[in-house]
Design a protein around this motif. Sequence first.
Motif, PDB file in Angstrom:
ATOM      1  N   GLY A 133       0.857  -1.181   0.000  1.00  0.00           N
ATOM      2  CA  GLY A 133       0.000   0.000   0.000  1.00  0.00           C
ATOM      3  C   GLY A 133       0.891   1.228   0.000  1.00  0.00           C
ATOM      4  O   GLY A 133       2.020   1.176   0.486  1.00  0.00           O
ATOM      5  N   SER A 134       0.403   2.302  -0.546  1.00  0.00           N
ATOM      6  CA  SER A 134       1.197   3.526  -0.620  1.00  0.00           C
ATOM      7  C   SER A 134       1.382   4.130   0.766  1.00  0.00           C
ATOM      8  O   SER A 134       0.728   3.732   1.735  1.00  0.00           O
ATOM      9  CB  SER A 134       0.515   4.523  -1.558  1.00  0.00           C
ATOM     10  OG  SER A 134       0.405   3.954  -2.846  1.00  0.00           O
ATOM     11  N   ILE A 135       2.268   5.107   0.847  1.00  0.00           N
ATOM     12  CA  ILE A 135       2.563   5.783   2.116  1.00  0.00           C
ATOM     13  C   ILE A 135       1.281   6.339   2.741  1.00  0.00           C
ATOM     14  O   ILE A 135       0.422   6.882   2.040  1.00  0.00           O
ATOM     15  CB  ILE A 135       3.611   6.905   1.899  1.00  0.00           C
ATOM     16  CG1 ILE A 135       4.000   7.540   3.243  1.00  0.00           C
ATOM     17  CG2 ILE A 135       3.115   7.963   0.910  1.00  0.00           C
ATOM     18  CD1 ILE A 135       5.175   8.496   3.166  1.00  0.00           C
ATOM     19  N   GLY A 136       1.135   6.146   4.042  1.00  0.00           N
ATOM     20  CA  GLY A 136       0.004   6.719   4.770  1.00  0.00           C
ATOM     21  C   GLY A 136      -1.317   5.982   4.605  1.00  0.00           C
ATOM     22  O   GLY A 136      -2.362   6.475   5.032  1.00  0.00           O
TER      23      GLY A 136
ATOM     24  N   VAL B  48      -2.469  -8.408  -1.123  1.00  0.00           N
ATOM     25  CA  VAL B  48      -3.441  -7.608  -0.365  1.00  0.00           C
ATOM     26  C   VAL B  48      -2.968  -6.155  -0.416  1.00  0.00           C
ATOM     27  O   VAL B  48      -1.832  -5.852  -0.048  1.00  0.00           O
ATOM     28  CB  VAL B  48      -3.521  -8.075   1.111  1.00  0.00           C
ATOM     29  CG1 VAL B  48      -4.428  -7.145   1.916  1.00  0.00           C
ATOM     30  CG2 VAL B  48      -4.019  -9.519   1.191  1.00  0.00           C
ATOM     31  N   VAL B  49      -3.830  -5.274  -0.888  1.00  0.00           N
ATOM     32  CA  VAL B  49      -3.500  -3.844  -0.954  1.00  0.00           C
ATOM     33  C   VAL B  49      -4.309  -3.092   0.104  1.00  0.00           C
ATOM     34  O   VAL B  49      -5.520  -3.295   0.230  1.00  0.00           O
ATOM     35  CB  VAL B  49      -3.781  -3.266  -2.364  1.00  0.00           C
ATOM     36  CG1 VAL B  49      -3.737  -1.732  -2.355  1.00  0.00           C
ATOM     37  CG2 VAL B  49      -2.766  -3.805  -3.369  1.00  0.00           C
ATOM     38  N   VAL B  50      -3.614  -2.246   0.851  1.00  0.00           N
ATOM     39  CA  VAL B  50      -4.236  -1.401   1.868  1.00  0.00           C
ATOM     40  C   VAL B  50      -4.485  -0.037   1.225  1.00  0.00           C
ATOM     41  O   VAL B  50      -3.581   0.544   0.628  1.00  0.00           O
ATOM     42  CB  VAL B  50      -3.319  -1.268   3.102  1.00  0.00           C
ATOM     43  CG1 VAL B  50      -3.951  -0.388   4.158  1.00  0.00           C
ATOM     44  CG2 VAL B  50      -3.003  -2.647   3.669  1.00  0.00           C
ATOM     45  N   SER B  51      -5.720   0.452   1.332  1.00  0.00           N
ATOM     46  CA  SER B  51      -6.077   1.677   0.613  1.00  0.00           C
ATOM     47  C   SER B  51      -6.965   2.573   1.466  1.00  0.00           C
ATOM     48  O   SER B  51      -7.775   2.088   2.255  1.00  0.00           O
ATOM     49  CB  SER B  51      -6.808   1.303  -0.680  1.00  0.00           C
ATOM     50  OG  SER B  51      -7.176   2.464  -1.393  1.00  0.00           O
TER      51      SER B  51
ATOM     52  N   THR C 166      -8.976   1.372   4.714  1.00  0.00           N
ATOM     53  CA  THR C 166      -8.624   1.859   6.059  1.00  0.00           C
ATOM     54  C   THR C 166      -9.123   3.282   6.313  1.00  0.00           C
ATOM     55  O   THR C 166      -8.630   3.966   7.194  1.00  0.00           O
ATOM     56  CB  THR C 166      -7.093   1.815   6.290  1.00  0.00           C
ATOM     57  OG1 THR C 166      -6.479   2.714   5.339  1.00  0.00           O
ATOM     58  CG2 THR C 166      -6.534   0.418   6.113  1.00  0.00           C
ATOM     59  N   GLY C 167     -10.103   3.703   5.530  1.00  0.00           N
ATOM     60  CA  GLY C 167     -10.633   5.049   5.730  1.00  0.00           C
ATOM     61  C   GLY C 167     -11.651   5.134   6.855  1.00  0.00           C
ATOM     62  O   GLY C 167     -12.001   6.220   7.320  1.00  0.00           O
TER      63      GLY C 167
ATOM     64  N   ASP D 205      -7.561  12.114   0.599  1.00  0.00           N
ATOM     65  CA  ASP D 205      -7.495  13.168   1.621  1.00  0.00           C
ATOM     66  C   ASP D 205      -7.075  12.596   2.976  1.00  0.00           C
ATOM     67  O   ASP D 205      -6.351  13.238   3.743  1.00  0.00           O
ATOM     68  CB  ASP D 205      -8.833  13.924   1.740  1.00  0.00           C
ATOM     69  CG  ASP D 205     -10.011  13.004   2.059  1.00  0.00           C
ATOM     70  OD1 ASP D 205      -9.986  11.833   1.651  1.00  0.00           O
ATOM     71  OD2 ASP D 205     -10.955  13.457   2.733  1.00  0.00           O
ATOM     72  N   VAL D 206      -7.491  11.357   3.264  1.00  0.00           N
ATOM     73  CA  VAL D 206      -7.100  10.689   4.519  1.00  0.00           C
ATOM     74  C   VAL D 206      -5.602  10.390   4.479  1.00  0.00           C
ATOM     75  O   VAL D 206      -4.867  10.637   5.444  1.00  0.00           O
ATOM     76  CB  VAL D 206      -7.910   9.381   4.718  1.00  0.00           C
ATOM     77  CG1 VAL D 206      -7.393   8.589   5.909  1.00  0.00           C
ATOM     78  CG2 VAL D 206      -9.394   9.690   4.884  1.00  0.00           C
ATOM     79  N   GLN D 207      -5.141   9.874   3.333  1.00  0.00           N
ATOM     80  CA  GLN D 207      -3.718   9.572   3.163  1.00  0.00           C
ATOM     81  C   GLN D 207      -2.873  10.832   3.391  1.00  0.00           C
ATOM     82  O   GLN D 207      -1.906  10.814   4.162  1.00  0.00           O
ATOM     83  CB  GLN D 207      -3.464   9.048   1.741  1.00  0.00           C
ATOM     84  CG  GLN D 207      -1.985   8.796   1.445  1.00  0.00           C
ATOM     85  CD  GLN D 207      -1.685   8.651  -0.048  1.00  0.00           C
ATOM     86  OE1 GLN D 207      -2.410   9.194  -0.883  1.00  0.00           O
ATOM     87  NE2 GLN D 207      -0.630   7.935  -0.367  1.00  0.00           N
ATOM     88  N   ARG D 208      -3.259  11.910   2.741  1.00  0.00           N
ATOM     89  CA  ARG D 208      -2.499  13.166   2.811  1.00  0.00           C
ATOM     90  C   ARG D 208      -2.432  13.680   4.255  1.00  0.00           C
ATOM     91  O   ARG D 208      -1.365  14.049   4.741  1.00  0.00           O
ATOM     92  CB  ARG D 208      -3.170  14.196   1.897  1.00  0.00           C
ATOM     93  CG  ARG D 208      -2.390  15.485   1.747  1.00  0.00           C
ATOM     94  CD  ARG D 208      -3.109  16.436   0.790  1.00  0.00           C
ATOM     95  NE  ARG D 208      -2.338  17.640   0.588  1.00  0.00           N
ATOM     96  CZ  ARG D 208      -1.349  17.752  -0.284  1.00  0.00           C
ATOM     97  NH1 ARG D 208      -1.036  16.732  -1.049  1.00  0.00           N
ATOM     98  NH2 ARG D 208      -0.685  18.885  -0.390  1.00  0.00           N
ATOM     99  N   ALA D 209      -3.573  13.663   4.942  1.00  0.00           N
ATOM    100  CA  ALA D 209      -3.620  14.155   6.325  1.00  0.00           C
ATOM    101  C   ALA D 209      -2.733  13.307   7.234  1.00  0.00           C
ATOM    102  O   ALA D 209      -2.008  13.833   8.084  1.00  0.00           O
ATOM    103  CB  ALA D 209      -5.063  14.152   6.832  1.00  0.00           C
TER     104      ALA D 209
END
Length: 198
Positions: free
Chosen positions: A7-10, A125-128, A172-173, A132-136
């Motif tokens: 999954g990407s950062i954050g 498995v990808v975590v997403s 994960t939002g 806007d949640v990622q950025r914060a």
Amino acid sequence: MTVGLTGSIGMGKSTVAAMFIEAGIPVFDSDAEVHALQGAGGRLVPAIAAAFPGSTRDGSVDRALLGPMVLGDPAALKRLEAIVHPAVGEERAAFLATNADAPIVVFDVPLLFETGGESRVDCVVVVSAPADVQRARVLSRPGMSVEKFEAIRAMQLPDAEKVARADFVVPTGGSHEETRRAVHAIIACLAAREPPSS
């Protein structure tokens, strides 16, 4: 059954990895292995110090010094990866040998798709989370700037592409409980699958 977790950062990948561990699934944390290999007394410190003079401090690799030497420089990044990846591969093999009896093992790899790692696991498995949640989340980290965030994100495959290539997606939002339910549903699904023939 080998599972690649990415999954990407954050996006909350560390949280999801911890949920797999809670459920009794062995997890190989490639980032933690890299930290250990580059930390005080780590076996990669001399090689990295030689390849990137000025990147170490007090006997360990200082990521704050090494980062600017490789971020945005593909040739430098390749040089670093040529030192790090084989050592992580050895640690991975040792982890597999230690957990040979486990029905499911998870490999937590931030750059799984970017390094072609999906070909070395049975499923991904990808975590997403929403952008806007990622950025914060990322911008609330100490020492993080918008520029650094964008530079890291530029090195990573876009979230939508990772999600499209995943076998399973953990959102994960929402609440931790919703995320935990998604993880347990994936474990149940994996446990019901026929084990891959070796």
